[in-house]
Design a protein around this motif. Sequence first.
Motif, PDB file in Angstrom:
ATOM      1  N   PHE A  10       3.405  -3.355  -0.766  1.00  0.00           N
ATOM      2  CA  PHE A  10       4.610  -2.573  -0.507  1.00  0.00           C
ATOM      3  C   PHE A  10       4.703  -1.376  -1.450  1.00  0.00           C
ATOM      4  CE2 PHE A  10       9.063  -1.589  -1.384  1.00  0.00           C
ATOM      5  CZ  PHE A  10       9.501  -1.266  -0.113  1.00  0.00           C
ATOM      6  N   GLN A  11       4.397  -1.580  -2.720  1.00  0.00           N
ATOM      7  CA  GLN A  11       4.427  -0.480  -3.685  1.00  0.00           C
ATOM      8  C   GLN A  11       3.399   0.597  -3.323  1.00  0.00           C
ATOM      9  OE1 GLN A  11       3.958  -2.535  -7.483  1.00  0.00           O
ATOM     10  NE2 GLN A  11       6.020  -1.834  -8.070  1.00  0.00           N
ATOM     11  N   ARG A  12       2.208   0.154  -2.943  1.00  0.00           N
ATOM     12  CA  ARG A  12       1.164   1.106  -2.558  1.00  0.00           C
ATOM     13  C   ARG A  12       1.600   1.912  -1.338  1.00  0.00           C
ATOM     14  NH1 ARG A  12      -2.452   0.928   1.254  1.00  0.00           N
ATOM     15  NH2 ARG A  12      -2.114  -1.275   1.657  1.00  0.00           N
ATOM     16  N   LEU A  13       2.137   1.243  -0.321  1.00  0.00           N
ATOM     17  CA  LEU A  13       2.593   1.950   0.879  1.00  0.00           C
ATOM     18  C   LEU A  13       3.768   2.869   0.564  1.00  0.00           C
ATOM     19  CD1 LEU A  13       2.361  -0.824   3.618  1.00  0.00           C
ATOM     20  CD2 LEU A  13       0.991   1.248   3.420  1.00  0.00           C
ATOM     21  N   SER A  14       4.648   2.431  -0.308  1.00  0.00           N
ATOM     22  CA  SER A  14       5.792   3.251  -0.704  1.00  0.00           C
ATOM     23  C   SER A  14       5.327   4.516  -1.415  1.00  0.00           C
ATOM     24  CB  SER A  14       6.717   2.435  -1.602  1.00  0.00           C
ATOM     25  OG  SER A  14       7.801   3.205  -2.032  1.00  0.00           O
ATOM     26  N   ALA A  17       3.800   6.833   1.130  1.00  0.00           N
ATOM     27  CA  ALA A  17       4.848   7.455   1.938  1.00  0.00           C
ATOM     28  C   ALA A  17       5.534   8.571   1.153  1.00  0.00           C
ATOM     29  CB  ALA A  17       5.868   6.417   2.389  1.00  0.00           C
ATOM     30  N   ASP A  18       5.791   8.355  -0.124  1.00  0.00           N
ATOM     31  CA  ASP A  18       6.396   9.393  -0.959  1.00  0.00           C
ATOM     32  C   ASP A  18       5.482  10.608  -1.070  1.00  0.00           C
ATOM     33  OD1 ASP A  18       8.655   7.866  -1.396  1.00  0.00           O
ATOM     34  OD2 ASP A  18       8.006   7.138  -3.376  1.00  0.00           O
ATOM     35  N   ASN A  19       4.193  10.347  -1.263  1.00  0.00           N
ATOM     36  CA  ASN A  19       3.224  11.448  -1.346  1.00  0.00           C
ATOM     37  C   ASN A  19       3.166  12.223  -0.023  1.00  0.00           C
ATOM     38  OD1 ASN A  19       2.575  10.817  -3.988  1.00  0.00           O
ATOM     39  ND2 ASN A  19       0.779   9.611  -3.437  1.00  0.00           N
ATOM     40  N   LEU A  20       3.187  11.492   1.073  1.00  0.00           N
ATOM     41  CA  LEU A  20       3.149  12.119   2.393  1.00  0.00           C
ATOM     42  C   LEU A  20       4.413  12.959   2.620  1.00  0.00           C
ATOM     43  CD1 LEU A  20       1.619  12.450   5.034  1.00  0.00           C
ATOM     44  CD2 LEU A  20       2.764  10.390   5.872  1.00  0.00           C
ATOM     45  N   ALA A  21       5.571  12.438   2.231  1.00  0.00           N
ATOM     46  CA  ALA A  21       6.826  13.182   2.367  1.00  0.00           C
ATOM     47  C   ALA A  21       6.789  14.448   1.516  1.00  0.00           C
ATOM     48  CB  ALA A  21       8.015  12.301   1.978  1.00  0.00           C
TER      49      ALA A  21
END
Length: 116
Positions: A10-14, A17-21
């Motif tokens: 979950f931390q990795r995906l989060s 996602a933050d980097n992508l945003a």
Amino acid sequence: MNQRDPFTDFQRLSTEADNLAHDLAGFRQELNRVLEQNAELIIENKHLRGRLNELAPSTETEPKPAMLPSRRNLEKLYDSGYHICNMMYGARRENNEPCAFCTNIIYGNNRSHQKK
């Protein structure tokens, strides 16, 4: 057997996602900048074309040489905004920009009577 930790996933995906945003926000800013610059260039181009038309000597007052009817027909098509050259025949000329191949077909080597 290694069991995956859901919290780590979950931390990795989060983080991804933050980097992508963040990347998406940067891309949006760059796209807005490019669109604004494009709009400015379109307006500037329009003004410059108008100014060129004001400065260009009128070709309407110059007598045209006698042309064969077939060349006059090609000239009418060209003046209507269509290519008459074999490379782009029948395609619409973008912004009525001149085509060296078309004008060569109409006027041949006698470029002094070429429309501007």
